[in-house]
Design an enzyme around this catalytic site. Structure first.
Site, mmCIF file in Angstrom:
data_model
loop_
_atom_site.group_PDB
_atom_site.id
_atom_site.type_symbol
_atom_site.label_atom_id
_atom_site.label_comp_id
_atom_site.label_asym_id
_atom_site.label_seq_id
_atom_site.Cartn_x
_atom_site.Cartn_y
_atom_site.Cartn_z
ATOM 1 N N LYS A 47 28.916 -40.111 -168.591
ATOM 2 C CA LYS A 47 27.579 -40.668 -168.847
ATOM 3 C C LYS A 47 26.793 -40.869 -167.556
ATOM 4 O O LYS A 47 25.629 -40.517 -167.478
ATOM 5 C CB LYS A 47 27.726 -41.994 -169.597
ATOM 6 C CG LYS A 47 26.410 -42.622 -170.005
ATOM 7 C CD LYS A 47 25.707 -41.789 -171.048
ATOM 8 C CE LYS A 47 24.312 -42.282 -171.355
ATOM 9 N NZ LYS A 47 23.504 -41.249 -172.024
ATOM 10 N N TRP A 97 37.762 -41.081 -164.168
ATOM 11 C CA TRP A 97 37.264 -39.722 -164.387
ATOM 12 C C TRP A 97 37.704 -38.945 -163.156
ATOM 13 O O TRP A 97 37.230 -39.197 -162.047
ATOM 14 C CB TRP A 97 35.744 -39.761 -164.513
ATOM 15 C CG TRP A 97 35.116 -38.535 -165.088
ATOM 16 C CD1 TRP A 97 34.954 -38.233 -166.412
ATOM 17 C CD2 TRP A 97 34.518 -37.451 -164.374
ATOM 18 N NE1 TRP A 97 34.300 -37.044 -166.560
ATOM 19 C CE2 TRP A 97 34.014 -36.537 -165.324
ATOM 20 C CE3 TRP A 97 34.350 -37.156 -163.017
ATOM 21 C CZ2 TRP A 97 33.377 -35.363 -164.979
ATOM 22 C CZ3 TRP A 97 33.704 -35.980 -162.673
ATOM 23 C CH2 TRP A 97 33.224 -35.095 -163.652
ATOM 24 N N HIS A 129 10.896 -9.960 -170.431
ATOM 25 C CA HIS A 129 11.303 -9.727 -169.044
ATOM 26 C C HIS A 129 12.817 -9.823 -168.891
ATOM 27 O O HIS A 129 13.310 -9.925 -167.772
ATOM 28 C CB HIS A 129 10.588 -10.716 -168.114
ATOM 29 C CG HIS A 129 9.107 -10.599 -168.158
ATOM 30 N ND1 HIS A 129 8.428 -9.532 -167.618
ATOM 31 C CD2 HIS A 129 8.160 -11.383 -168.736
ATOM 32 C CE1 HIS A 129 7.129 -9.674 -167.836
ATOM 33 N NE2 HIS A 129 6.939 -10.789 -168.528
ATOM 34 N N ASN A 184 36.063 -47.301 -157.917
ATOM 35 C CA ASN A 184 35.091 -46.281 -158.314
ATOM 36 C C ASN A 184 34.499 -45.697 -157.035
ATOM 37 O O ASN A 184 34.257 -46.448 -156.083
ATOM 38 C CB ASN A 184 33.925 -46.893 -159.104
ATOM 39 C CG ASN A 184 34.334 -47.301 -160.497
ATOM 40 O OD1 ASN A 184 35.463 -47.063 -160.905
ATOM 41 N ND2 ASN A 184 33.419 -47.935 -161.211
ATOM 42 N N GLY A 185 34.228 -44.402 -157.023
ATOM 43 C CA GLY A 185 33.596 -43.788 -155.854
ATOM 44 C C GLY A 185 34.530 -42.812 -155.170
ATOM 45 O O GLY A 185 35.583 -42.450 -155.712
ATOM 46 N N LYS A 213 21.188 -29.867 -175.254
ATOM 47 C CA LYS A 213 21.857 -30.730 -176.240
ATOM 48 C C LYS A 213 22.885 -29.916 -177.025
ATOM 49 O O LYS A 213 24.002 -30.369 -177.255
ATOM 50 C CB LYS A 213 20.850 -31.337 -177.239
ATOM 51 C CG LYS A 213 19.980 -32.423 -176.754
ATOM 52 C CD LYS A 213 20.654 -33.757 -176.529
ATOM 53 C CE LYS A 213 21.091 -33.880 -175.100
ATOM 54 N NZ LYS A 213 20.182 -34.459 -174.164
ATOM 55 N N CYS A 272 33.906 -43.331 -163.734
ATOM 56 C CA CYS A 272 34.904 -44.405 -163.695
ATOM 57 C C CYS A 272 34.289 -45.757 -164.030
ATOM 58 O O CYS A 272 33.107 -45.974 -163.809
ATOM 59 C CB CYS A 272 35.512 -44.476 -162.309
ATOM 60 S SG CYS A 272 36.208 -42.930 -161.771
ATOM 61 N N GLU A 297 25.956 -28.966 -174.824
ATOM 62 C CA GLU A 297 26.746 -30.143 -174.418
ATOM 63 C C GLU A 297 27.682 -30.634 -175.515
ATOM 64 O O GLU A 297 28.823 -30.983 -175.234
ATOM 65 C CB GLU A 297 25.795 -31.322 -174.156
ATOM 66 C CG GLU A 297 25.287 -31.468 -172.783
ATOM 67 C CD GLU A 297 24.457 -32.729 -172.689
ATOM 68 O OE1 GLU A 297 24.807 -33.561 -171.860
ATOM 69 O OE2 GLU A 297 23.475 -32.898 -173.439
ATOM 70 N N ARG A 332 31.113 -44.092 -170.696
ATOM 71 C CA ARG A 332 30.752 -43.489 -169.414
ATOM 72 C C ARG A 332 31.494 -42.177 -169.153
ATOM 73 O O ARG A 332 31.124 -41.423 -168.265
ATOM 74 C CB ARG A 332 31.060 -44.460 -168.266
ATOM 75 C CG ARG A 332 30.258 -45.743 -168.350
ATOM 76 C CD ARG A 332 30.747 -46.731 -167.341
ATOM 77 N NE ARG A 332 30.543 -46.267 -165.987
ATOM 78 C CZ ARG A 332 29.427 -46.461 -165.287
ATOM 79 N NH1 ARG A 332 28.435 -47.123 -165.813
ATOM 80 N NH2 ARG A 332 29.325 -46.016 -164.052
ATOM 81 N N GLU A 351 15.612 -28.673 -173.349
ATOM 82 C CA GLU A 351 16.360 -29.850 -173.787
ATOM 83 C C GLU A 351 17.169 -29.525 -175.056
ATOM 84 O O GLU A 351 18.326 -29.944 -175.196
ATOM 85 C CB GLU A 351 15.378 -31.006 -174.031
ATOM 86 C CG GLU A 351 15.967 -32.271 -174.628
ATOM 87 C CD GLU A 351 17.048 -32.941 -173.786
ATOM 88 O OE1 GLU A 351 17.364 -32.464 -172.686
ATOM 89 O OE2 GLU A 351 17.611 -33.939 -174.259
HETATM 90 C C1 F6R Z 1 22.237 -34.653 -170.911
HETATM 91 C C2 F6R Z 1 22.467 -35.747 -170.007
HETATM 92 C C3 F6R Z 1 22.504 -35.462 -168.540
HETATM 93 C C4 F6R Z 1 21.725 -36.550 -167.775
HETATM 94 C C5 F6R Z 1 21.882 -36.329 -166.271
HETATM 95 C C6 F6R Z 1 21.069 -37.333 -165.481
HETATM 96 O O1 F6R Z 1 22.275 -35.067 -172.242
HETATM 97 O O2 F6R Z 1 22.629 -36.871 -170.415
HETATM 98 O O3 F6R Z 1 22.005 -34.199 -168.254
HETATM 99 O O4 F6R Z 1 20.391 -36.493 -168.158
HETATM 100 O O5 F6R Z 1 23.222 -36.452 -165.920
HETATM 101 O O6 F6R Z 1 21.466 -38.641 -165.749
HETATM 102 P P1 F6R Z 1 20.536 -39.849 -165.429
HETATM 103 O O7 F6R Z 1 19.316 -39.749 -166.279
HETATM 104 O O8 F6R Z 1 21.353 -41.064 -165.763
HETATM 105 O O9 F6R Z 1 20.185 -39.783 -163.971
#
Ligand code: F6R
Length: 610
Positions: free
Chosen positions: A605, A74, A506, A99-100, A487, A2, A490, A27, A483
């Site tokens: 985000k 959100w 395994h 927010n929250g 990516k 949010c 996602e 976000r 990673e």
């Molecule tokens: C993946 C991604 C998320 C963040 C995770 C932690 O591309 O962006 O997996 O890495 O939500 O977020 P931060 O780093 O902001 O604590």
């Protein structure tokens, strides 16, 4: 997740609110709304979907006002509906954004319902609007009503409130969620994120936990949790507006991938300028703390967790100190082993991730004495709660999928490793000089890897047709395989899994057939021959190999084996360089599939809820 923006001015604030909400879109959100005080009316427009749809509705109604608040939601409590979208209004008199999460919302709801309040939404937020209204009805002014209401709430909140009874005031409160006040000339603002108000001002006050604030056109008065007036420092934000603009790129993710040479160069600048790795890279008192510690406990989520996994290889190999890495949401709920002399390192792009913040608090409660935060957002909650801080200098990361934040985290963690190695007598002057030299070359090597984009885009056309993918690596390349898989899933929604290549037989080898693309991260390191054996295991089962190798690794293409070569082997820093191709592969695959690259479905985000 949010986002909040609010404004009080002597000009029309509707464009300011809408522009602010657009800046907060990155976000992640699923509905948006604004409310304003116009004469003796509180007017509101809300829409599910994009801010642009809400903007069109506001324009159609010719909204204009000098006092207003806006929100991107959100969904947590209650589905994605217009009725659940913010702002929430009580009795047509007061509008509020939040927010929250309010934990005692059910008890409050019952109490307010007994007082005759009727609820229109399923949210926890609506209770706060009614609660403040109730206190106003008892004779309190808006600020006092807000201060009384928040004392009855448990949970986390950032709130902004306007009331038609007091059209000269915008009031706000913060507990557990970020909120700042923007100081203009003859106009003032509130926002959950500085990017929302940068168009209007760079001068900001970050509210502290428990603060409430009374904002008028010409003044800002902050009160602490005891309602005593307090002075809070004014900061000048150095977030650049350019970092919030797309420029010539198609997506923020693409822009941010290409910004990595600059972002890494900025992150290592202080070490390069110092000609070495002084402990002060991590704060003024860092040297005595980092000397005392006898181990490292890393806590993080998602991509930041993978940065931590990479760092473990570096820290144990270079410093000899034990290092554990744990996903913050797991750590915070288990009876974990805690050695007070182990340094707790949290890694977070946003500095707001709730699980990481709670894991940090929990680590302290278990007896950990020293904490260090690696973070990309100055003044965010996690670094503020940490003893030592190292800010990565990636600049604002707008794409939901983390890219430049990850590689700059790696650069920061490598610096931490060398500092620890030096302080613990494991890194000689000569080795320190050599590590610095390798780090100095890193932005150039990353640029070389970026030049592979056309070849990777060609692979992506084929990946776009697949349902599944496997990513494999060994040693330092294993976290990069993780990673790469994250990516890809996602942003392209292709199911992808990563394993240490030695783990293939395994279990995961059972998945391999001619339809399964298998990505190998295969730098020219001491494990390469082992990795080549793992490739044979895949090839023998008909799996198609997509290998990211180094220039100098004598690899040849053959039927079912495709190879792209990154620049010459970059030694211990090869995970940073090998990250680039997996990012580009995910980006171009998503592009070919036509997904919303910067705002992938269901993701946000900054994950500020559990
Ligand atoms: C993946 C991604 C998320 C963040 C995770 C932690 O591309 O962006 O997996 O890495 O939500 O977020 P931060 O780093 O902001 O604590």
């Amino acid at each position: 997740m949010c986002g909040i923006v609010g404004a009080i001015a002597d000009r029309d604030v509707v464009p300011v609110l809408i522009e602010g909400l657009k800046r907060l879109e990155y976000r992640g959100y699923d509905s948006a709304g604004i409310a304003m005080v116009v004469g003796d009316e509180v007017r509101r427009v809300r829409r599910t979907g994009r801010v642009a749809e809400m903007e069109a509705a506001a324009q159609a109604e010719h909204f204009s006002a000098t006092l207003g608040i806006g929100h991107t939601r959100w969904a947590t409590h209650g589905g994605v509906t217009e009725a659940n979208a913010h702002p929430h209004i009580s009795h047509g008199a007061l509008a509020l954004v939040h927010n929250g999460i309010i934990e005692n919302h059910e008890a409050q709801r019952e109490k307010l319902a007994a007082l005759g309040y009727v609820f229109e939404s399923q949210t926890d937020t609506e209770v706060i609007a009614h609660l403040i209204h109730h206190h106003q009805q008892q004779g309190l002014d808006l600020l006092a009503a807000l201060q009384a209401a928040v004392k009855e709430l448990t949970g986390a909140y950032a709130l902004a409130v306007v009331s038609k009874a007091e059209p000269q005031h915008l009031v706000a409160a913060r507990m557990g969620c970020p909120l700042l006040v923007g100081l203009g000339i003859g106009e003032n603002f509130v926002a959950s994120d500085v990017s929302a108000i940068l168009q209007a001002t760079r001068r900001v006050i970050f509210l502290e936990e428990g603060d409430t604030v009374d904002v008028t056109r010409t003044g800002v008065t902050v009160f602490d949790a005891t309602d005593s007036r307090v002075e809070r420092k004014v900061h000048v934000s150095d977030v650049s507006l350019a970092s919030l603009e797309l420029g010539p790129y198609r997506h923020f993710m693409q822009k941010e991938i290409h910004e990595q040479p600059r972002a890494i160069a900025d992150t290592i600048e202080a070490a390069v300028d110092a000609g070495g790795f002084p402990a002060t890279l991590f704060g003024k008192n860092a040297e005595s703390i980092l000397r005392q510690i006898t181990g490292v406990q890393i806590l993080a989520c998602g991509t930041s967790y993978y940065a931590g996994l990479t760092a473990r290889y570096w820290i144990e190999a270079i410093t000899g100190l034990p290092c554990s890495v744990e996903i913050a949401s797991e750590y915070r709920y288990r009876a974990a082993y805690a050695n007070p002399k182990h340094l707790v390192v949290t890694i977070s792009q946003s500095g707001e991730t709730l699980d990481t913040m709670e894991a940090l608090k929990y680590a302290r409660s278990l007896g950990h004495l020293h904490t260090l935060s690696i973070c990309n957002v100055p003044e965010s909650a996690i670094p503020r709660a940490s003893e030592l801080v190292c800010y990565t200098r990636a600049g604002a990361e707008i794409g939901v999928a983390s890219t430049k934040a990850f590689t700059t985290q790696l650069a920061a963690l490598f610096q931490l490793t060398v500092v620890l190695g030096r302080l613990h007598g494991k890194v000689s002057d000569q080795e320190e000089a050599q590590y610095l030299e390798e780090l100095r070359h890193l932005p150039g090597s990353v640029q070389h890897a970026l030049n592979l984009e056309p070849q990777i885009a060609a692979w992506a056309e084929r990946f776009a047709l697949k349902q599944n993918a496997l990513f494999l690596g060994r040693g330092l390349s294993y976290p990069i395989a993780l990673e790469g898989a994250l990516k890809l899933k996602e942003i392209s929604y292709i199911h992808a899994e990563a394993y240490p290549a030695g783990e293939l037989k395994h279990g995961p080898l059972a998945l391999v057939d001619a339809t399964m693309p298998v990505v190998f991260i295969a730098p020219n390191d001491r494990l390469l021959e082992k990795v080549k054996s793992n490739m044979q295991e895949v090839r023998a089962r008909g799996g198609e190999l997509f290998v990211f190798a180094d220039q100098d690794s004598h690899f040849s293409e053959s039927a079912g084996v495709h190879v792209i070569r990154t620049p010459r082997h970059t030694g211990v820093l090869s995970p940073v360089v090998h990250t680039i191709p997996v990012q580009l592969l995910a980006y171009h695959t998503a592009l070919a599939r036509g997904t919303d690259v910067d705002k992938p479905r269901n993701l946000a985000k900054a994950v500020t809820v559990e």
